[in-house]
Design an enzyme around this catalytic site. Structure first.
Site, short mmCIF file in Angstrom:
data_model
loop_
_atom_site.label_atom_id
_atom_site.label_comp_id
_atom_site.label_asym_id
_atom_site.label_seq_id
_atom_site.Cartn_x
_atom_site.Cartn_y
_atom_site.Cartn_z
N ASP A 1 8.61 -10.49 9.99
CA ASP A 1 8.39 -11.30 8.77
C ASP A 1 8.15 -12.77 9.12
OD1 ASP A 1 8.75 -9.19 7.09
OD2 ASP A 1 10.84 -9.66 6.60
N GLU B 1 -3.97 -4.53 9.12
CA GLU B 1 -4.44 -5.53 8.16
C GLU B 1 -5.87 -6.02 8.43
OE1 GLU B 1 -2.97 -5.82 5.53
OE2 GLU B 1 -0.94 -5.11 5.98
N HIS C 1 -6.02 0.57 2.53
CA HIS C 1 -4.94 0.99 3.43
C HIS C 1 -4.76 2.52 3.44
CE1 HIS C 1 -3.07 -2.53 5.19
NE2 HIS C 1 -2.90 -3.13 4.02
N TYR D 1 -5.01 -10.54 9.54
CA TYR D 1 -5.92 -10.23 8.45
C TYR D 1 -7.34 -10.70 8.78
CZ TYR D 1 -1.93 -9.19 5.41
OH TYR D 1 -0.82 -8.63 4.85
N HIS E 1 -8.05 -3.90 -1.40
CA HIS E 1 -7.27 -4.02 -0.16
C HIS E 1 -6.21 -2.92 -0.06
CE1 HIS E 1 -5.39 -6.33 3.18
NE2 HIS E 1 -4.30 -5.73 2.73
N GLU E 2 -5.40 -2.79 -1.10
CA GLU E 2 -4.32 -1.79 -1.03
C GLU E 2 -4.89 -0.38 -0.95
OE1 GLU E 2 -1.84 -3.19 -0.13
OE2 GLU E 2 -2.14 -5.18 -0.97
N GLU F 1 0.80 -1.22 0.00
CA GLU F 1 0.00 0.00 0.00
C GLU F 1 0.83 1.28 0.00
OE1 GLU F 1 0.35 -2.26 2.40
OE2 GLU F 1 0.26 -1.43 4.41
N1 BES Z 1 0.89 -4.45 3.73
C1 BES Z 1 0.63 -5.73 3.20
C2 BES Z 1 1.86 -6.49 2.84
C3 BES Z 1 2.80 -6.70 4.01
C4 BES Z 1 2.33 -7.01 5.27
C5 BES Z 1 4.15 -6.59 3.79
C6 BES Z 1 3.23 -7.19 6.32
C7 BES Z 1 5.05 -6.80 4.84
C8 BES Z 1 4.58 -7.08 6.11
C9 BES Z 1 -0.31 -5.66 2.00
O1 BES Z 1 -1.28 -4.67 2.11
C10 BES Z 1 -1.06 -6.94 1.94
O2 BES Z 1 -1.71 -7.23 2.89
N2 BES Z 1 -1.00 -7.66 0.84
C11 BES Z 1 -1.75 -8.88 0.68
C12 BES Z 1 -3.05 -8.54 -0.01
C13 BES Z 1 -4.17 -9.52 0.14
C14 BES Z 1 -4.54 -9.76 1.57
C15 BES Z 1 -5.37 -9.07 -0.64
C16 BES Z 1 -0.90 -9.80 -0.14
O3 BES Z 1 0.19 -9.39 -0.55
O4 BES Z 1 -1.25 -10.95 -0.35
ZN ZN Z 2 -2.62 -5.20 3.71
#
Ligand code: BES
Ligand code: ZN
Length: 664
Positions: A432, A377, A358, A440, A354-355, A330
């Site tokens: 991570d 999330e 955010h 989520y 989703h993005e 995002e």
């Molecule tokens: N912000 C996240 C990605 C992220 C989270 C990167 C934690 C590093 C640490 C992003 O918004 C996300 O949630 N992406 C998901 C989207 C999906 C839930 C629709 C993805 O990448 O799968």
């Molecule tokens: Zn996210």
């Protein structure tokens, strides 16, 4: 303290003239101040604000204030707080380095503060200067500590009385955890290299020396120099018709946490989708992406109606190479998007919802530490699904929720029990390493639960006010609890108990009273599947013609665990699942095929693992392969080929799974 002393005065580096000037002044979009009519969120000021920490009352955390600390940052943000960055960087593809300097402007929260403590990881610090009011440089003392495996190296800069800016000359290194450098062969166009950043959670420090905590907010400007034929874009104002000249200027006038600073450089083109939306991409994906994501403008309108104005000006998408380790990120004004969701039928555009969501939950109202990730999330997954409901109807929204919840129920069985708690304890672990569906979908279901108890109208009002009251601020889970109590629970007594709240936020696993999203369409898919399994009908007679991707996913995910190879072959023959071009369907089918040792998929599986680097799609497949000896040797062989194309984050994750750190 053992500061290394720089003796010489450093001449000021004058940055070359900026042809493609991209400052925010020309921006068309209304500022927060000019949009006062829509909702409470409109009343906030879209600018840097001091971070005010409400004191937690009535919570068990009252006596223990440790939650206020960000255990993933060395920053002395209680003494000295970064406010603004001026980045001057050259993108050196041959050396895989970002090189130049950053001016760090800070505010002293303690007048007698003697040092500025920053986070770095694998950065080479060339020199550090103090900048005085006349922009003169003088050497500053600094010390770079030994590297901690999770946090990186603490950089301590000695401050002079009264100064408020230091300049750090540095370069990143090829192994920077937050950057991926792709050779031309690794791109779609095959002619030019590509580089992109991914800073969340704690990777900004691998390309900028910064107070790398989500509890810090900075504005930034950047001068970026690249090879002439390439375009640079950032999480800032991007001018859609920028001239390609290798010299780019960015301005991000709204204060954001460092994990949202982002850059991409490649053979990029721009195409508009709507008035304030467009796509940056390699030519190969550009038209398909514009078509796939054409509803983005409408998604913004929908979200504004529900939760108040979009405060960030433009909203563009950057389509990355398939090695991007996430579905999306995002980054403000410019979400980073995997090309693996360009399915041709908009079946995976919940990623864009989703993005975009955010922009309210996460970028405007931010988790103060990575223990509070669910505040980003969970809220975002909730808003995402509300957008999908408005745009595509309640049936699709229900199907997407039902799929997420089924995934969550299966995942929690495999997680360390502590990692199923929303307000997770990280104990110094790398955020991570604890990434899962819990923040989520469990977070989202908590909000669905509140919505059901209080009614949608009341809950929407609450959310609206929550976004407005915390705009451009960060908060912790205990702070959220105080706010929730005051603005929702106590206002409408008798609807939710303290015990229920505690169970949601502080207990492991999933509450028995968790909402269980149902879908009529899925009930029909269940019937169809059962009819076939019971041999009442042939596959050819199942009503699959009109099935959406979601129905297919539900169908595959719920095939019996002991399905025979013959039945797998029948399904494949009837529906061509091994060749599915939908990456989610292919993922579900390949996973089942590994479980059942259905080797017909092997070539497809190999191609899939080599051509995609999105962690969510590849990690479960490697995990599944590693459960058998045959699978293990397949995984190791294919990973040898795939690994050089993966992002450092994906490499780290898959290394740990196949235990093959030395494959290079
Ligand atoms: N912000 C996240 C990605 C992220 C989270 C990167 C934690 C590093 C640490 C992003 O918004 C996300 O949630 N992406 C998901 C989207 C999906 C839930 C629709 C993805 O990448 O799968
Ligand atoms: Zn996210």
């Amino acid at each position: 303290m053992n500061y290394s002393m720089l003796k010489t005065l450093i001449p000021i580096i004058v940055v070359g003239s900026l042809v493609a000037c991209q400052d925010g002044e020309s921006e068309q979009s209304p500022t927060a101040e000019s949009q006062t009519s829509v909702s409470s969120a409109a009343e906030v000021k879209a600018e840097a604000m001091p971070i005010e920490k409400p004191v937690a009352e009535n919570t068990s955390a009252k006596a223990d204030l440790s939650y206020l600390n960000d255990e993933h940052s060395y920053a002395n943000k209680d003494e000295v707080l970064l406010k603004h960055l001026d980045l001057n960087l050259e993108v050196l593809f041959d050396k895989k380095q970002l090189k130049g300097y950053v001016d760090l402007k800070f505010e002293r929260l303690q007048a007698d503060a003697k040092k500025l403590v920053l986070d770095t990881r694998d950065l080479t610090i060339e020199k550090v200067s103090s900048i005085d009011g006349q922009a003169n440089e003088s050497a500053a003392e600094f010390e770079l500590a030994e590297k901690d495996p999770v946090l990186g190296s603490k950089l301590t800069i000695k401050l002079k009385d009264g100064e408020d800016t230091v300049r750090v000359y540095y370069h990143s290194n090829p192994e920077a955890s937050g950057l991926q450098w792709l050779t031309p062969e690794q791109t779609a166009g095959k002619k030019e290299p590509f580089m992109f950043s991914q800073a969340q959670a704690i990777h900004a420090r691998s390309f900028i020396p910064v107070q790398d905590s989500p509890d810090v907010r900075v504005t930034y400007k950047a001068n970026i120099r690249t090879p002439k034929q390439l375009l640079a874009v950032m999480s800032a104002f991007n001018e859609p018709d920028t001239e390609l000249d290798g010299d780019y200027h960015f301005d991000m006038p709204q204060a954001i946490p460092p994990y949202l600073i982002a850059i991409g450089v490649g053979d990029l083109r721009f195409k508009a989708m709507g008035e304030r939306t467009g796509v940056y991409s390699e030519v190969a994906y550009l038209d398909a992406a514009v078509k796939e994501f054409e509803d983005t403008e409408q998604m913004i309108d929908i979200t504004e109606k529900m939760y108040g104005p979009y405060l960030w000006g433009r909203y563009d998408l950057l389509i990355l190479p398939p090695s991007f380790p996430f579905g999306g990120m995002e980054n403000p004004r410019l979400s980073f998007i995997t090309p693996t969701v360009i399915a041709g039928d908009k079946s995976l555009v919940n990623l864009i919802a989703h993005e975009l969501a955010h922009s309210w939950s996460g970028n405007l109202v931010t988790n103060a530490t990575w223990r509070d990730l669910w505040l980003n999330e969970g809220f975002t997954s909730y808003v995402e699904n509300r957008i999908m409901e408005e745009l595509f109807g309640v049936e699709r929204a229900n199907m997407e929720n039902a799929l997420s919840v089924q995934g969550l129920r299966e995942q929690v069985k495999t997680l360390p029990v502590g990692d199923t708690i929303l307000h997770i304890t990280l104990d110094g672990r790398d955020p991570d390493d604890t990434f899962s569906g819990v923040p989520y979908t469990k977070g989202q279901m908590f909000l669905v639960f509140l919505e059901q108890r209080f009614g949608r109208e009341v809950f929407d009002q609450f959310l609206n006010q929550y976004f407005g009251d915390h705009a451009f601020k960060s908060l912790t889970t205990p702070e959220f609890e105080v706010y929730l109590q005051k603005h929702l629970i106590d206002k409408y007594p008798g609807k939710v108990t303290q015990a229920e709240l505690n169970e949601w936020l502080h207990a492991p696993m999933l509450p028995e009273f968790m909402p269980n999203p149902q879908s009529d369409a899925f009930a029909n898919v269940d019937k169809a599947r059962q009819n076939w399994l019971d041999k009442n009908v042939e596959l050819a007679d199942l009503p699959t013609d009109k099935w959406s991707i979601h129905e297919w996913l539900h169908f595959i995910n719920n095939l019996p665990k002991d399905i025979s190879l013959e039945q797998m072959a029948q399904l494949d023959k009837a529906y061509n699942l091994t060749a599915s071009s939908n990456n989610e369907v292919a993922h579900a089918w390949l996973k089942l095929a590994i479980q059942r040792d259905y080797q017909v998929v092997n070539q497809r599986l190999e191609d899939y693992l080599i051509s995609i680097g999105r962690r969510k799609l590849i990690v479960p497949l490697y995990k599944e392969l590693m459960t058998s000896d045959k699978g293990e040797s397949f995984a190791k062989r294919v990973y040898q080929i795939a690994r050089p194309g993966y992002h450092p984050l994906a490499q780290g994750t898959v290394d740990a799974i196949v235990n093959a750190e030395n494959t290079e």
